[in-house]
Design a protein around this motif. Structure first.
Motif, short mmCIF file in Angstrom:
data_model
loop_
_atom_site.label_atom_id
_atom_site.label_comp_id
_atom_site.label_asym_id
_atom_site.label_seq_id
_atom_site.Cartn_x
_atom_site.Cartn_y
_atom_site.Cartn_z
N THR A 199 -2.13 -71.51 -53.21
CA THR A 199 -3.37 -71.73 -53.93
C THR A 199 -3.11 -72.40 -55.27
O THR A 199 -2.23 -72.02 -56.02
CB THR A 199 -4.07 -70.39 -54.17
N ARG A 200 -3.93 -73.41 -55.56
CA ARG A 200 -3.86 -74.05 -56.87
C ARG A 200 -4.93 -73.47 -57.76
O ARG A 200 -6.06 -73.30 -57.37
CB ARG A 200 -4.09 -75.56 -56.76
N ARG B 52 -9.33 -66.69 -51.85
CA ARG B 52 -8.18 -66.88 -50.96
C ARG B 52 -8.25 -65.93 -49.77
O ARG B 52 -8.03 -66.32 -48.62
CB ARG B 52 -6.88 -66.69 -51.74
N GLU B 53 -8.56 -64.65 -50.04
CA GLU B 53 -8.61 -63.68 -48.95
C GLU B 53 -9.78 -63.97 -48.01
O GLU B 53 -9.66 -63.76 -46.80
CB GLU B 53 -8.71 -62.27 -49.53
N THR C 288 -7.56 -73.64 -51.94
CA THR C 288 -6.56 -73.07 -51.05
C THR C 288 -6.67 -73.75 -49.70
O THR C 288 -7.76 -74.16 -49.28
CB THR C 288 -6.76 -71.54 -50.90
N GLY C 289 -5.56 -73.91 -49.01
CA GLY C 289 -5.57 -74.53 -47.69
C GLY C 289 -5.59 -76.05 -47.75
O GLY C 289 -5.15 -76.66 -48.72
N TYR C 290 -6.16 -76.65 -46.68
CA TYR C 290 -6.05 -78.09 -46.49
C TYR C 290 -7.40 -78.75 -46.23
O TYR C 290 -8.29 -78.17 -45.59
CB TYR C 290 -5.14 -78.40 -45.30
N THR C 291 -7.54 -79.98 -46.70
CA THR C 291 -8.69 -80.80 -46.35
C THR C 291 -8.42 -81.63 -45.11
O THR C 291 -9.34 -82.06 -44.43
CB THR C 291 -9.06 -81.74 -47.51
N PRO D 54 -3.55 -80.89 -49.47
CA PRO D 54 -4.04 -79.69 -50.16
C PRO D 54 -5.51 -79.84 -50.60
O PRO D 54 -5.93 -80.92 -51.02
CB PRO D 54 -3.13 -79.57 -51.38
N ALA D 55 -6.24 -78.75 -50.49
CA ALA D 55 -7.61 -78.71 -51.00
C ALA D 55 -7.56 -78.44 -52.49
O ALA D 55 -6.95 -77.47 -52.94
CB ALA D 55 -8.40 -77.60 -50.29
#
Length: 510
Positions: free
Chosen positions: A2-3, A47-48, A74-77, A84-85
């Motif tokens: 996560t950013r 995130r959760e 968090t995660g991907y686009t 990264p998203a």
């Protein structure tokens, strides 16, 4: 991983060329700091939620007093490329677009180019021959469309697939007839068709495609330079791809092109950009005398936030934390409106399309807004946003923003505090309205005061005034053994006089 991006000192509007409109700030660093302290908890909520519900990617932001003070992803686009998203990623926000369409309608109204109470046939000639359910049905108005009271049926599954329809297809539909589920102006029923028609009204009234009008008059002045109608114009490394979770894997959804239904749900934008739009709405509160935004005047923004069409009452609504409260819901202009059992008002809108889900929610009087985007079909982002709102309310303790208390309210408070508890020569004081003593005699008021003030003992302190508005408020007079709450309200005269006074024993019981 996560950013988390903390934006601490500057408005997003300062980051773009052309000096776009910057909503004025009300607050101080203390309010922003309280949100920053909650950053780890807020990040965890999103995130959760993303992990639990199989989101490929999720981005979020928290806006306070005109600043995007917290944002992350968090995660991907793009799952295949593992892009990264981030807060700069461009997601299709679906029906969150509706409030922007509504804002454009009000901008045209303010310019004298249309009336909200005019029948839509005045601006869409093809609507002149609509056949209503009954002979006594009124014609659909622009206001009906804004508030989902046009009498059209709920059309989410169908409407979502019309996004790329051409103008010719939309007008053909209108000419050939529309099926009504109710007569206009009576009840709430969510209609994507209604907002597609608002887009057509913007096009016909402004003389240019609604996409161009909104981009030129709303998006660019706000500095929303990474917001697009057509997905092919989005930079490839910023474009969020949409997915469906199917058979324990992500299946990519086809992106629909821009078309005549885009006014109901076609925009693509980022957290960074949409934070500017949320800031504009928050800047409308509280009412004041500052310079106006060139995008839309504050009174019209506040008009967008007011309840119009009743939706439902949930007597046992629960925040994700389990905290319960009744919640009443209305639809406003392109926005949902809610009020909880504590009197807090929320303005929000969700969005959902194949491949995407989104939501933003704000407390206008508190100056707080939260935003979340996901690239999963009909992703529910209302739940984590409620959780973040609840966290902020319970842990940060932010209070509603308000103007300084009026001089007359402050003056009357001081005059009352000086009179109580003995009411010496009160009848001669020019501070009471003509109804005050006829409504209740000075003898009765003096007797009541003696009883209460005898109970609380020697007066040791008079608290600060807590205004309910600029002509009504309350304060406490504290004694050695208890306290009295003083509530008073003033007349519409100038200068305003005291028309009502209530004394309440608020001493703590042993």
């Amino acid at each position: 991983m996560t950013r988390l991006v903390l934006l601490l000192t500057c408005l997003l509007a300062n980051l773009v060329i052309g000096q776009p409109y910057k909503p004025p700030l009300f607050a101080n660093d203390v309010r922003a700091a309280k949100i920053r302290e909650l950053a780890p908890d807020i990040e965890t909520i999103y995130r959760e939620w993303a992990t639990k519900n199989h989101f490929p990617g999720l981005t979020f932001g928290v806006v306070v007093d005109g600043q995007l003070v917290l944002s992350g992803g968090t995660g991907y686009t793009d799952v295949a490329k593992k892009t990264p998203a981030t807060p700069q990623s461009m997601f299709r926000i679906a029906s969150m677009t509706k409030s922007i369409t509504a804002l454009a309608i009000l901008k045209l109204r303010d310019a004298g180019k249309l009336s909200l109470d005019a029948p839509i046939s005045k601006y869409i000639p093809e609507a002149k021959n609509l056949t209503y359910l009954t002979s006594d049905a009124p014609a659909v108005t622009v206001r009906d469309l804004l508030t989902h009271a046009g009498g059209f049926p709920e059309d989410n599954p169908w409407g979502d697939r019309q996004l790329a329809d051409s103008d010719a297809e939309l007008l053909k539909h209108i000419r050939e007839g529309v099926s009504f589920s109710n007569v206009p102006g009576i009840s709430y029923e969510y209609s994507n068709l209604g907002f597609a028609l608002l887009g057509r009204i913007i096009t016909n009234v402004s003389g240019k495609p609604y996409q161009n009008y909104i981009t030129e008059q709303v998006l660019k002045p706000l500095g929303m330079t990474h917001t697009e109608w057509e997905y092919t114009r989005a930079p490839a490394n910023q474009l969020a791809h949409g997915y469906r979770w199917l058979n324990e894997q992500w299946v990519e959804e086809a992106l629909l092109a821009d078309g005549s239904y885009g006014a109901m749900g076609g925009l693509l934008t980022s957290i960074d950009d949409f934070g500017r739009y949320v800031s504009l709405h928050l800047s409308a509160w509280p009412p004041r005398s500052d310079a106006e935004s060139p995008v839309l005047k504050r009174s019209s923004l506040r008009e967008m936030h007011l309840p119009r069409t009743f939706r439902d009452l949930n007597p046992s609504f629960k925040f994700p934390s389990g905290r319960a409260t009744p919640m009443v819901n209305h639809y406003a202009y392109g926005l949902g409106w809610s009020r909880d059992g504590d009197g807090r008002e929320y303005v929000a809108h969700s969005g959902g399309l194949p491949g995407f889900g989104s939501q933003w929610r704000m407390l206008p009087e508190y100056g707080i807004g939260v935003i979340a985007f996901g690239n999963l079909t009909y992703a529910n982002l209302g739940t984590p946003n409620w959780a973040v709102i609840d966290l902020i309310l319970t842990k940060a303790g932010l209070q509603p923003r308000q103007l300084p208390v009026s001089e007359i309210l402050t003056q009357r408070k001081a005059e009352l505090a000086a009179l109580l508890p003995n009411w010496v020569e009160a009848e001669k004081k020019p501070i009471f309205a003509e109804n005050f003593f006829p409504d209740r005699s000075i003898a009765d008021r003096r007797k009541e005061s003696q009883v209460i003030f005898t109970k609380i003992g020697k007066i040791i302190r008079v608290s600060e005034l807590r205004p309910e508005n600029q002509l009504r408020g309350r304060f406490q007079i504290e004694g050695e053994q208890g306290a009295v709450e003083v509530f008073f309200t003033l007349t519409p005269e100038k200068p305003a006089l005291i028309q009502q006074l209530d004394l309440t024993d608020v001493s703590k019981k042993p």
